[in-house]
Structures are given as C-alpha cells and as structure tokens.
Design an enzyme around this catalytic site. Structure first.
Site, PDB file in Angstrom:
ATOM      1  N   HIS A   1       0.880  -1.169   0.000  1.00 23.54           N
ATOM      2  CA  HIS A   1       0.000   0.000   0.000  1.00 23.54           C
ATOM      3  C   HIS A   1       0.916   1.218   0.000  1.00 23.54           C
ATOM      4  O   HIS A   1       2.019   1.149   0.579  1.00 23.54           O
ATOM      5  CB  HIS A   1      -0.832   0.118   1.271  1.00 23.54           C
ATOM      6  CG  HIS A   1      -1.768  -1.009   1.562  1.00 23.54           C
ATOM      7  ND1 HIS A   1      -1.394  -2.132   2.227  1.00 23.54           N
ATOM      8  CD2 HIS A   1      -3.095  -1.151   1.311  1.00 23.54           C
ATOM      9  CE1 HIS A   1      -2.444  -2.937   2.375  1.00 23.54           C
ATOM     10  NE2 HIS A   1      -3.489  -2.370   1.823  1.00 23.54           N
TER      11      HIS A   1
ATOM     12  N   ASP B   1       2.317   1.959   3.367  1.00 29.38           N
ATOM     13  CA  ASP B   1       3.256   0.986   3.958  1.00 29.38           C
ATOM     14  C   ASP B   1       4.688   1.421   3.680  1.00 29.38           C
ATOM     15  O   ASP B   1       5.607   1.057   4.406  1.00 29.38           O
ATOM     16  CB  ASP B   1       3.140  -0.416   3.322  1.00 29.38           C
ATOM     17  CG  ASP B   1       1.742  -0.991   3.400  1.00 29.38           C
ATOM     18  OD1 ASP B   1       1.005  -0.612   4.310  1.00 29.38           O
ATOM     19  OD2 ASP B   1       1.420  -1.831   2.533  1.00 29.38           O
TER      20      ASP B   1
END
Ligand code: XLS
Ligand code: NI
Ligand code: NI
Length: 439
Positions: free
Chosen positions: A101, A104
């Site tokens: 993501h 992340d």
C-alpha cells in the site's frame, strides 16, 4: 548497509524428513510438477504491511514485535530500513515478489504533495534494490481505509473532497506501481460499505465507486499499465456490510459498470470464509468467469469470526486451492501474496522466517497433492460421468439453447417419471482425496 536478520540463513529445501526449522520441507523451487517448476506455479509475494510494518498491536494492547529495524519509527530513515529488511528477507526466503500500500512504504505526511514526494524518493530506492536482486512487484494499492478521512469509505464517501483525495492517492499509487513494473493494482474496499441504510444511498455510493475505478483504469492505461486491476472481495470488517461481498457479487459489479475487461478478482482465503464460502468456492466462481486474477494466501480460524489473516497451514485447503488454480491454467499476472501475520506471541525475527516457511510449504504441498489428484483422474472422471446424460441428443439440444419448454414438456409427459439422478458419492470422493493426501 549491514545485515538485519543476523543468524538467520538463506532458507533451502531439505525435504520432509528434515528437522531443521529453517528449511523448506516441501517447497523445492526447481522441482517440476506437471511440466512447470514449483517456482513458476507459485509466484510467492511478501505483503509489505504485515511483514515489515505490523507489530502485533490489537484492540487490547500494543505491539509485541519490534519492526523498527534499527531506525526511528515513522521517518524516512525507517522507510529505507524497511526496504533493506524486506529485500534481505525476500532474498533469504527466495520470494520473488512483493505487494504494497502507498502508506506501507512511507509515513503519510500532512499534505498529499509531501507524501507523493516521499513515495518518489522511496520508490527510487526500491527500484535500485529490485535491479540488484531481481525481485519484482506483484501489485500495488492505495490505503483508503486507515486515515480518519476515510471513515465513510473512499469512492463511497458522502464527501466529494474525500472522493477527490482518494483519486489523488490512487493516481500516485498507480504511478509507483507502474514505475516498479507491478503486474497488478488492487482495490480492496475495506470501508466501501455501510453501517446503516438509514443514512446511506447505496446506489449513489456504488455508482461513485465504479466511476473511481473507471478513472483509475483510464489513467493506468494512459501511463502504460498493462497489468490487471483487481477487486479483493470481503463481506465485512471493518464495515458491517461491504459492497464487494464475495467474488460473485464483485464480478456482477464489474460487469454492471463495464469494468470487466480490465478487472479480475484477488481472492483471499479468509475473506471467502468470512462470506460463508470455502476458499475453493470463491476461486471456482472467479475461474469459471475468467476472472481468477491473484490470491491473498492466508487462512482464517474456524472458531473466530473475523479476518485473522493466519499463515496457511491447512493442507486440505491449499490442495483444493491449487486444484482450482491448476484447472484454471495458473495465474497469469497474479501470485500468492502472503497477506498473513504471525500470531502476536510469535514476535521474533525468527518467527517471521518460520511463518513464511509454513505458508510456502503448505502451498507447495497443496500443489504436489493437487497435481496428484489431477493425475489420478478419479475425481475429474466422476464429475464428467455425473453429467453424462447431457451427451444425449436431448441433452445436446438443451445445452445448445435449441430446446423449448413446450417440447420438453411433451417429452416429459411421454417419458413418465425420470429415474433418480445417480449417487453423488461425496463420501467416496472425500476418501479419494484423503488417500491421495495421506498415502
Ligand atoms: C484486508 C485486506 C487488505 C488487502 C489490501 O483485509 O486483505 O490487506 O489485501 O488492501
Ligand atoms: Ni488481502
Ligand atoms: Ni484480509
């Protein structure tokens, strides 16, 4: 850059008799199964979020695992340390892909512009590592569920400004996915759903989600993204009711809005079971519609009603999964992403390794056994035989759409009561599977 996982070696195949915890018992990358190597059948991926970010925090207490990797958390230094840790980890396990993501990879800043700049910076670094190691990106996505702005969803939000911000995040996540050569882009609609219909215009929200996906497809294709877009179905959690309930619902959705040329399913085992299906069910539904894209490889717990995201160990399930994948001809752009987390008390670096070894071995064994089921042939030929009455002239007429109700009624009247349709032999089939699994 110094070694992070010191004392943890490169993991090798040693066979099922090995007692060495840091070895593969079944995953033998170069072993050929049905004409392809295990590595080709099983493009494994590491989920950045669980492996490099999640510390085991839950509603009742803080994390137990230290994922700082020697850096101050939530800094760009930490972001780089995660890249270092991630690539060392993947190299040592022989994992060829990763999934991410946007948030992340870097700590989210106050402005989209600054977050984007950070993403540019970190993706340059990731790219360098990819070139050095040959590790690739399986798919990227934007986290449109964590930040409070997404409390009512992203595409489905009542706020046009939130919708617009989501579009900004998707654009950047697509830019980074393309920059890293990602083969897929995922939409997991964690908060695309509702808590109560008393405040929700469901049709309005679903149309908006479709519009956002359409824009993502148009933009992605315009910057040269040739991979697949995926919906990852999940019935609930965090929302009470999520629109992408299961594969059948999501497939209906992409067809309704004309997105079916660009979208496939990313099927997650634990999401299928939360929807009241087996993992195999959602794989079959996706495959029979030509939409089996990729897999989030994990496992739920029969005693718990939420997304426990466990590393898969249930070989019965991985076998039936691999049976579906083999029958579908494999995953084209997809892979097996371990969207899975070690249990909270498994907090050491060694546990990270042991978790992946468990999951990779469970799928390798599933692959071996699924191939045996196919080569054995009893199940496939039973299913074929079960429908063999349709090979008759009457059956062919029905299958080709040429029969009419009136004509069938006349035949039925003339024939009288049909014989019973034949035993389903479920128990025998289950014993066939057991005998193949356990010899
Ligand atoms: C959560 C989902 C999520 C997606 C990516 O349940 O599985 O991790 O895979 O957003
Ligand atoms: Ni997932
Ligand atoms: Ni999940």
């Amino acid at each position: 850059m110094s070694e992070i996982f010191t004392n943890l070696p490169k993991v090798k195949y040693e066979g099922s008799k090995s007692k060495n915890p840091l070895s593969f018992k079944y995953y033998d990358p170069d072993r050929k199964i049905l004409g392809k190597t295990m590595k080709e059948h099983l493009p494994f991926a590491m989920a950045w979020w669980h492996n490099l970010c999640a510390t085991g925090r839950d509603m009742f207490g803080p994390g137990t695992a230290d994922k700082s990797f020697g850096a101050e958390p939530d800094t760009m230094e930490h972001a780089r340390a995660k890249v270092d840790a991630g690539f060392e980890f993947m190299e040592k396990l022989g994992i060829e892909y990763f999934c991410f993501h946007d948030v992340d990879l870097v700590p989210e800043a106050d402005t989209l512009a600054e977050t984007n700049r950070r993403l540019d910076e970190i993706s340059d670094y990731i790219l360098e590592k990819m070139k050095k190691t040959g590790i690739k990106c399986l798919w990227g996505t934007a986290n449109m569920f964590g930040h409070p702005r997404f409390m009512n969803g992203a595409g489905s939000s009542n706020s046009v400004d939130v919708f617009c911000h989501a579009a900004g995040q998707i654009k950047k996540a697509l830019d980074i996915t393309v920059k890293l050569g990602g083969k897929g882009y995922v939409f997991w609609g964690g908060r695309e759903g509702y808590e109560t219909l008393l405040n929700t215009d469901m049709k309005f929200e679903q149309e908006n989600i479709a519009a956002l996906m359409r824009m993502a497809v148009d933009y992605g294709r315009s910057i040269g993204f040739t991979g697949d877009f995926y919906i990852e179905p999940k019935p609930k959690e965090p929302m009470k009711h999520q629109y992408d309930f299961d594969a059948a619902t999501a497939i209906g959705f992409v067809r309704q809005y004309g997105l079916d040329k660009d979208f496939k399913m990313n099927v997650e085992a634990n999401h299928a079971t939360l929807a009241g299906h087996t993992f195999q069910h959602d794989l079959r539904v996706s495959a029979m519609n030509g939409m089996l894209g990729s897999i989030d490889a994990n496992q739920g717990d029969y005693l718990l009603g939420w997304d426990t995201d466990e590393f898969p160990f249930n070989v019965y399930e991985t076998t039936l999964c691999m049976y579906e994948v083999l029958k579908a001809g494999g995953l084209k752009n997809g892979g097996f992403n371990f969207d899975a987390k070690s249990r909270r008390p498994s907090y050491t670096y060694e546990d990270m390794f042991l978790s992946f070894i468990l999951g990779m071995d469970a799928f390798a064994l599933g692959l071996i056994k699924a191939a045996e089921i196919i080569e054995d042939g009893r199940i496939d030929s039973f299913v074929k035989e079960r429908y063999s009455s349709y090979e008759s002239e009457l059956g062919q007429k029905i299958r080709s759409g040429k029969a009419t109700l009136k004509e069938l009624s006349d035949i039925a009247v003339k024939n009288g009561a049909p014989a019973l349709p034949g035993s389903g032999k479920q128990e025998w089939l289950e014993s066939v599977v057991n005998s193949i699994l356990f010899g």
